[in-house]
Design an enzyme around this catalytic site. Sequence first.
Site, PDB file in Angstrom:
ATOM      1  N   TYR A 163     -15.999   5.705  -9.684  1.00  0.00           N
ATOM      2  CA  TYR A 163     -16.784   4.830  -8.819  1.00  0.00           C
ATOM      3  C   TYR A 163     -17.844   5.692  -8.140  1.00  0.00           C
ATOM      4  O   TYR A 163     -17.504   6.636  -7.418  1.00  0.00           O
ATOM      5  CB  TYR A 163     -15.907   4.181  -7.755  1.00  0.00           C
ATOM      6  CG  TYR A 163     -14.924   3.165  -8.288  1.00  0.00           C
ATOM      7  CD1 TYR A 163     -15.231   1.808  -8.276  1.00  0.00           C
ATOM      8  CD2 TYR A 163     -13.686   3.549  -8.798  1.00  0.00           C
ATOM      9  CE1 TYR A 163     -14.327   0.864  -8.750  1.00  0.00           C
ATOM     10  CE2 TYR A 163     -12.777   2.617  -9.278  1.00  0.00           C
ATOM     11  CZ  TYR A 163     -13.114   1.281  -9.248  1.00  0.00           C
ATOM     12  OH  TYR A 163     -12.216   0.349  -9.726  1.00  0.00           O
ATOM     13  N   HIS A 189      -3.326   5.201 -15.880  1.00  0.00           N
ATOM     14  CA  HIS A 189      -4.123   6.048 -15.000  1.00  0.00           C
ATOM     15  C   HIS A 189      -3.338   6.348 -13.735  1.00  0.00           C
ATOM     16  O   HIS A 189      -2.964   5.435 -12.997  1.00  0.00           O
ATOM     17  CB  HIS A 189      -5.431   5.351 -14.627  1.00  0.00           C
ATOM     18  CG  HIS A 189      -6.426   5.292 -15.737  1.00  0.00           C
ATOM     19  ND1 HIS A 189      -7.720   4.866 -15.548  1.00  0.00           N
ATOM     20  CD2 HIS A 189      -6.321   5.615 -17.049  1.00  0.00           C
ATOM     21  CE1 HIS A 189      -8.375   4.920 -16.708  1.00  0.00           C
ATOM     22  NE2 HIS A 189      -7.530   5.367 -17.627  1.00  0.00           N
ATOM     23  N   PRO A 227     -15.382  -7.466  -7.969  1.00  0.00           N
ATOM     24  CA  PRO A 227     -14.573  -6.689  -8.916  1.00  0.00           C
ATOM     25  C   PRO A 227     -14.354  -5.240  -8.524  1.00  0.00           C
ATOM     26  O   PRO A 227     -13.601  -4.529  -9.204  1.00  0.00           O
ATOM     27  CB  PRO A 227     -15.377  -6.794 -10.220  1.00  0.00           C
ATOM     28  CG  PRO A 227     -16.785  -7.036  -9.779  1.00  0.00           C
ATOM     29  CD  PRO A 227     -16.681  -7.866  -8.539  1.00  0.00           C
ATOM     30  N   LYS A 281      -8.993  -6.504  -8.430  1.00  0.00           N
ATOM     31  CA  LYS A 281      -7.904  -7.329  -7.917  1.00  0.00           C
ATOM     32  C   LYS A 281      -7.845  -8.746  -8.487  1.00  0.00           C
ATOM     33  O   LYS A 281      -6.843  -9.434  -8.298  1.00  0.00           O
ATOM     34  CB  LYS A 281      -8.026  -7.447  -6.384  1.00  0.00           C
ATOM     35  CG  LYS A 281      -7.861  -6.140  -5.651  1.00  0.00           C
ATOM     36  CD  LYS A 281      -6.495  -5.567  -5.885  1.00  0.00           C
ATOM     37  CE  LYS A 281      -6.400  -4.115  -5.490  1.00  0.00           C
ATOM     38  NZ  LYS A 281      -5.298  -3.433  -6.164  1.00  0.00           N
ATOM     39  N   TYR A 292      -4.958   0.226  -4.327  1.00  0.00           N
ATOM     40  CA  TYR A 292      -5.453   0.167  -5.676  1.00  0.00           C
ATOM     41  C   TYR A 292      -4.338  -0.086  -6.687  1.00  0.00           C
ATOM     42  O   TYR A 292      -4.494  -0.887  -7.614  1.00  0.00           O
ATOM     43  CB  TYR A 292      -6.165   1.471  -6.025  1.00  0.00           C
ATOM     44  CG  TYR A 292      -7.112   1.358  -7.190  1.00  0.00           C
ATOM     45  CD1 TYR A 292      -8.417   0.902  -7.017  1.00  0.00           C
ATOM     46  CD2 TYR A 292      -6.720   1.705  -8.483  1.00  0.00           C
ATOM     47  CE1 TYR A 292      -9.293   0.784  -8.088  1.00  0.00           C
ATOM     48  CE2 TYR A 292      -7.585   1.584  -9.555  1.00  0.00           C
ATOM     49  CZ  TYR A 292      -8.865   1.140  -9.356  1.00  0.00           C
ATOM     50  OH  TYR A 292      -9.721   1.011 -10.424  1.00  0.00           O
TER      51      TYR A 292
END
Length: 391
Positions: A201, A72, A293, A297, A385
């Site tokens: 998200y 991704h 979550p 990480k 990220y």
Amino acid sequence: MRTKVAIIGAGPAGLFLAHLLARAGIDAVVLERRTRDYVEGRVRAGVLEQGTVALMAELGLDARLRAEGLVHTGTNLAYDGEVFRVDMAALTGGSAVTVYGQQEVMRDLFDAAEPRGVRIVFEAEDVRPEDFGGSSPSVSYVAGGVAQRLSCDFIAACDGFHGVGRAAMPADVLKVYERVYPFGWLGILADVPPVNHELIYANHERGFALASMRSESRSRYYVQVGLDERIDDWPDDRFWDEIATRLGPEAAAGLVRGPSFEKSIAPLRSFVAEPMRVGRLFLAGDAAHIVPPTGAKGMNLAVSDVAMLADALRRHYGDRDDSGLDGYSARALARVWKAERFSWWFTGLTHRFPDMDPFARRMQVAELAYIRGSQAAQTVIAENYVGLPLT
């Protein structure tokens, strides 16, 4: 029995450390209280930072990852029914994450263990780290009903949040920092194609939602729920209706529904224990820290911990240099706290809190709108990220 490094726990932290030490020619034994099937079957994280992917390649464990992992280069945020994309690769010089479930990582680690001489004792009961304050530590345990003792130079406690490693540290030395969140994640697995080829998200007035996946034909979805909710309260039809509402019409347009085959509710917490070393006992992974979550990480932090610890042990045995061991806790915690900050911030940005008033809700929306229009803000998300470098 004697070894150089006794590793408690055969989860990601313990097995990555064992493989790293085996590559360096450092003898180690892993003690695990469960069976391989149990450890490998736990449904956990699925997003690997670029550093974790690179380490699997260095260890020659990435054959299935390269064939089956989903790379991704971006991720998506949704609010008020609209979706925008953060182009991580463009903002970080080409970095990306890879979706590849922890179950698959564990299978790769286990499959390669025996051929590489990684020794694992499964169903080791009553494990106790002992005498780690002196020069001759050991770990006692029971295997097959027989009491055993593993003498060693160092003990690495990679045995999770409820493990014996952190519990063995002196209470007057250990400092604990913790935040327990007033909600959990209800997650399902279903053999349906994901709603989007990248994660979404979603911040919705009814609560957070996440659209994720394990493969091109297996989806992982989550919705924020109260701590008093029960799985029985969430039949599949109710779940699919709720995830569609929270994702919004644009994101949910491609939603494919189907029967779930795994459903669970996980609480969220932020937790750090300091220091991560006392004497010859070292903490790594969930034994030392937990992150919500939201920032993906958890397993990645465990991998960065043991990469640092393995390097320190290599320098100890190869170069007679103890500076890495002496600095391990401070070095690891510097990265841990940055990951804790990102996960805490991202959780606050995307979730509905019980005491949230209309002003706080509007501030969330304003911040998301700012991020949508700011390359600088998106760069902060992207570099955190994909994974910060080791410090």
